[in-house]
Scaffold this active site. Structure first.
Site, short mmCIF file in Angstrom:
data_model
loop_
_atom_site.label_atom_id
_atom_site.label_comp_id
_atom_site.label_asym_id
_atom_site.label_seq_id
_atom_site.Cartn_x
_atom_site.Cartn_y
_atom_site.Cartn_z
N ASP A 1 9.74 10.50 -9.98
CA ASP A 1 9.55 9.93 -8.64
C ASP A 1 10.30 8.60 -8.51
OD1 ASP A 1 8.56 9.81 -6.06
OD2 ASP A 1 6.68 8.87 -6.64
N GLN B 1 -3.17 0.89 -3.53
CA GLN B 1 -2.63 -0.37 -3.02
C GLN B 1 -2.65 -1.41 -4.12
OE1 GLN B 1 -5.23 -0.69 0.35
NE2 GLN B 1 -6.64 -2.10 -0.65
N VAL B 2 -1.77 -2.42 -3.98
CA VAL B 2 -1.53 -3.37 -5.06
C VAL B 2 -1.90 -4.78 -4.63
CG1 VAL B 2 0.22 -4.34 -6.59
CG2 VAL B 2 0.32 -1.92 -5.97
N ALA C 1 0.86 -1.18 0.00
CA ALA C 1 0.00 0.00 0.00
C ALA C 1 0.89 1.23 0.00
CB ALA C 1 -0.92 0.00 1.22
N ALA C 2 0.69 2.11 -0.99
CA ALA C 2 1.52 3.31 -1.12
C ALA C 2 0.66 4.55 -0.95
CB ALA C 2 2.21 3.30 -2.48
N SER C 3 1.21 5.70 -1.34
CA SER C 3 0.54 6.97 -1.06
C SER C 3 -0.78 7.13 -1.80
CB SER C 3 1.48 8.13 -1.42
OG SER C 3 1.88 8.03 -2.77
N LYS D 1 -3.41 -2.44 -9.37
CA LYS D 1 -3.32 -1.28 -8.49
C LYS D 1 -4.66 -0.57 -8.43
CE LYS D 1 -0.56 2.28 -9.52
NZ LYS D 1 0.66 3.12 -9.59
#
Length: 683
Positions: free
Chosen positions: A328, A179-180, A174-176, A194
Site C-alpha cells: 500500500d 487517526q493519528v 485521519a485515514a481509512s 495511531k
C-alpha cells in the site's frame, strides 16, 4: 475459535481469535496497566467461512448495505451522464470529483482503499479528481477524542494523560483505518499515536462478504471471467484484517526495517512496544513531506526524483530478493525526511512473494528482453497464470504481438500501466487466471509508478529497475538465474558479447554491486559441472579469436619481412571487412575496460585465483581442447599453403575462418584476406 466481538460503540463484528507472541521494548518503561504479553488479548484473523456464517442469517443488513452501495454509485454515474447530456461535463468536473470523494468516504474503509489507489494515477484520473482523491490518504473525517481515549485506556491500561507526557488536542491526520495524534513520551521521545476507528471490523467484514459473494456469483454467471476473483478477494481480506491489528503492523515494521533499513536513504520509524496494542500503535514521529508535494520538497532542497529512484530500488528488493513487500505505497505512506531520506510508513498491508515466484518474475524479464515469447508463455505457467495442460501454441504468437507493440524501441521505455493494459486484453481472450498474489504486486507497482509519474511525467520505472535485474543475473547463484543468464548470453551456439557488455554496464549502477563477487561466482560456475556447456561454447570462441589474432600477426610479420627484403606485396582487391572474430576481440577489450572502470574492481583477486584454477581438471581439459583445435587449424592452413595454392609462397586464406566446424559451434564469417607476396620480375 470464532467469536462475536463487542466493539466499544455497541456494534458486533465477527472475528477469529489467534494467539501469538510479542517482543517488548526493553529500553523504555511500561506504562501503568500495559499488557505485557500479546497472548493476553485477541488478534483478528480473516476467516471467510466465519464471516459468511455470521451474515448469512442477516439478510436485511446485507441487502441494506448493498442497496446503499448501488444507490451512491448510481447517483454518481447518473450525475456524470446528465453532465454529458447538458454539455456541462467540464464545468461540473470539480463538483463530480468532490462527489466521488464523498461517496467513497461514506462507503467506508474498503472503498477508501480503492480511492487511495486511484489518487496515484495521473494517467487514469483527471487532475481535479486526483486533487480530491488525494484527501482520502490522510484528510478523512476524524472520530471523537472520547472514543480514541477509550481505546487507548482499554489497550494500554490507563488514561492517556497518565501514559503520555503530551498528546495533541486533536488528531493531526485521519485515514481509512485510524487517526493519528502527535505525542511525547515521559522519557522525552516525540511519537505518533495511531488509534483505530470504532466499528471497523464489522464494516470491513460486511463489505468483504458482499464483494466476495458478488465475486462468486460473477464467476459462475460469466464464463469469460477466468481469474479467481474469490481468491483475490480473500487475499485482500486477509491483508486488510492484518492491517486492523496494530500489533501485527508493528511486527511488520520491524521486519521491514531489518530487511530494507540498510538501503542507502531508506528510513523506517521505530515502534514503541510498551505503548502499543491491537487498536493503538505508538511509533517514532517523523517530520516529513509527501513526495507528491513537489513545491515543498524542492523548497527543502530535496531531489524528489532521486527519492523515487530509491523507492524503485527498494521495491525491487522487496519483490525479487526477500519477497516481503509493502502492498500500500500511496503518497501518504511515503515521505521525504528533512535529511533527504525516503521514509516508509503504515505497515499494516504487507504481502509475500514466494521464492519460485520471485525467480519466475526475473526469468520473465529475461525472456521479455530476449523477445523469447515461448519462454515467456512457459513463465506464465510457472507463475500460475496458466494451467500446465494449457495449449501454448496460440498464446505464444499472441504474446509476441502484444509485447512487440508494447516494447517499441526499448524495454526501458515500458511502464507497468501499459503492460497491464495490454495483458488485460490478452487474458480475456485466452485461458489465463490471475493469481491472488499478483493482484497485490501490480497494485503496489502501479501505485509506485503513479507517484513517479506525478514527480516526473517522463520517469520510466523499468529503466531504473534494469541495473538491479542485471546485478541479480550476474551475482545470484541459483540454478534458475544461471540458466536465465545462459539464455540471455547465448543464441544458436554464438556468444552475444553485446549483451554481456550491457549487463556489466547496467550492473555498475547498482549500489550494492560487488564486481569481485561476480568474478568469483563466474569462475566457480564456469568450472563446475553446470558450466560445461558454457565452457564448450566459450572455448570455441577462444579458439576462433586466438586463431584470428595469430593469422593477423603472421600477415603483419610477412609484410614487415617483405618490406625489409624489398619484396613487393600485392594490394588486396577489396577492402577487408571486420569479421565476427575481430568484433569479438573488440568486445573483449571493451569488457576489460568496463571491468577496470567498475568501482571496487581488484585484478589481484583474479591473479590469486589462477594457481587454483590451473589444477582444475576442467581447466586442463579446456586448455587441451583449445590447443588441439588451434593445432588442427594451423596444420590445415599449412597443407593449404603447400599443396592447394598456385604459388607455394602465395596464399589467400579466405575460407578457413569462415568454415562451419563439424561440431556446429563455429559461426560463419569471412576473415581478413592474406596479402599475397610477389617477387620482382627479372628483366
Amino acid at each position: 475459535m470464532t467469536i462475536t466481538q463487542l466493539e466499544p460503540n455497541g456494534s458486533f463484528s465477527p472475528a477469529t481469535i489467534d494467539v501469538s507472541s510479542k517482543s517488548m521494548d526493553e529500553h523504555h518503561p511500561q506504562p501503568k496497566g500495559t499488557i505485557h504479553n500479546e497472548s493476553d488479548q485477541p488478534t483478528l484473523r480473516y476467516d471467510p467461512v466465519a464471516i459468511a456464517d455470521y451474515y448469512r442469517s442477516r439478510v436485511f443488513q446485507v441487502w441494506g448495505r448493498l442497496l446503499s452501495i448501488i444507490w451512491k454509485f448510481g447517483s454518481f454515474a447518473l450525475g456524470l451522464w446528465l453532465d454529458g447530456k447538458r454539455g456541462k461535463k467540464v464545468k461540473a468536473e470539480k463538483k463530480r470529483a468532490i462527489q466521488l470523494r464523498t461517496t467513497l468516504t461514506e462507503l467506508g474503509p474498503a472503498f477508501i482503499k480503492v480511492g487511495q489507489a486511484l489518487s496515484t494515477r495521473p494517467d487514469v484520473m483527471p487532475t481535479l479528481y486526483l486533487d480530491e482523491l488525494t484527501k482520502l490518504q490522510d484528510q478523512l473525517p476524524p472520530f471523537s477524542n472520547q472514543v480514541a481515549y477509550q481505546f487507548i485506556e482499554e489497550e494500554l491500561g490507563d488514561h492517556p494523560d497518565n501514559i503520555y507526557a503530551e498528546l495533541s488536542a486533536d488528531p493531526l491526520a485521519a485515514a481509512s483505518l485510524g487517526q493519528v495524534y502527535k505525542g511525547k513520551l515521559k522519557t522525552g521521545e516525540t511519537v505518533a499515536v495511531k488509534v483505530q476507528r470504532p466499528g471497523l471490523s464489522e464494516s470491513i467484514a460486511l463489505d468483504i462478504y458482499i464483494l466476495r459473494t458478488l465475486a462468486q456469483w460473477a464467476k459462475k454467471r460469466f464464463k469469460f471471467i477466468r481469474s479467481d476473483l474469490v481468491a483475490i478477494m480473500d487475499e485482500f481480506g486477509e491483508r486488510i484484517y492484518e492491517e486492523m491489528d496494530y500489533n501485527h503492523e508493528g511486527r511488520n515494521a520491524e521486519r521491514f526495517r531489518q530487511l530494507y533499513g540498510n538501503i542507502p536513504d531508506i528510513y523506517v520509524p521505530r515502534i514503541y512496544w510498551g505503548y502499543t496494542g491491537r487498536r493503538v500503535l505508538t511509533m517514532e514521529w517523523i517530520n516529513g513531506t509527501k513526495l507528491t508535494n513537489l513545491e515543498e520538497v524542492t523548497a527543502r532542497g530535496i531531489d524528489a526524483r532521486y527519492l523515487i529512484e530509491v523507492g524503485v530500488q527498494c521495491s525491487l528488493r522487496q519483490l525479487l530478493e526477500h519477497g516481503f513487500f509493502h502492498a500500500d505505497p500511496h503518497p501518504g505512506n511515503l515521505l521525504a525526511s528533512p535529511e533527504g531520506k525516503l521514509v516508509y510508513l503504515d505497515f499494516g498491508m504487507m504481502s509475500e512473494v514466494k521464492p519460485y515466484q520471485r525467480y519466475g518474475l526475473l526469468e520473465a524479464v529475461v525472456h521479455l528482453v530476449n523477445r523469447d515469447f515461448e519462454g515467456l508463455a512457459k513463465d506464465y505457467v510457472k507463475l500460475e497464470f496458466l494451467k500446465p495442460e494449457t495449449d501454448l501454441t496460440p498464446i505464444i504468437p499472441a504474446l509476441g504481438e502484444v509485447f512487440s507493440n508494447a516494447l517499441g524501441a526499448s524495454v526501458a521505455e515500458l511502464n507497468f500501466k501499459s503492460i497491464t493494459d495490454q495483458l488485460s486484453e490478452l487474458m480475456y481472450e485466452y485461458p489465463f487466471q490471475v493469481p491472488a498474489y499478483y493482484a497485490l504486486i501490480i497494485r503496489s507497482l502501479v501505485t509506485l509508478e503513479g507517484i513517479a509519474i506525478n514527480v516526473d511525467p517522463n520517469f520510466k520505472v523499468l529503466s531504473k529497475a534494469y541495473p538491479y535485474v542485471a546485478k541479480r543475473l550476474l551475482t545470484d547463484p541459483s540454478v534458475e538465474l544461471r540458466t536465465s543468464l545462459k539464455d540471455l548470453l547465448f543464441k544458436d551456439g554464438s556468444f552475444r558479447w553485446n549483451r554481456l557488455e550491457n549487463l556489466l554496464k547496467n550492473a555498475q549502477n547498482s549500489d550494492d554491486y560487488d564486481i569481485n563477487q561476480v568474478l568469483d561466482q563466474t569462475l566457480d560456475f564456469l568450472f563446475s559441472e553446470r558450466g560445461e556447456l558454457i565452457r564448450e561454447q566459450l572455448g570455441n570462441e577462444l579458439v576462433k579469436s586466438i586463431d584470428l589474432a595469430s593469422r593477423n600477426a603472421l600477415t603483419t610479420a610477412q609484410s614487415k619481412v617483405a618490406e625489409w627484403m624489398g619484396v613487393a606485396t600485392l594490394t588486396p582487391t577489396a577492402t577487408p571487412q571486420p569479421t565476427p572474430n575481430q568484433n569479438n576481440l573488440e568486445h573483449i577489450q571493451r569488457i576489460v575496460g568496463i571491468l577496470q572502470d567498475t568501482k571496487g574492481f581488484d585484478p589481484m583477486l583474479l591473479v590469486q585465483r589462477v594457481p587454483g584454477l590451473i589444477v582444475k581438471p576442467e581447466v586442463q581439459h579446456l586448455s587441451q581442447k583449445v590447443a588441439g583445435e588451434l593445432a588442427q587449424r594451423a596444420a590445415a592452413r599449412l597443407i593449404r599453403e603447400l599443396f592447394l595454392s598456385a604459388d607455394p609462397l602465395v596464399s589467400e586464406d579466405n575460407q578457413l575462418g569462415s568454415t562451419v566446424e563439424k561440431n556446429g559451434h563455429s559461426s560463419p564469417g569471412k576473415s581478413f584476406p592474406q596479402q599475397p607476396l610477389s617477387l620482382p620480375q627479372s628483366r
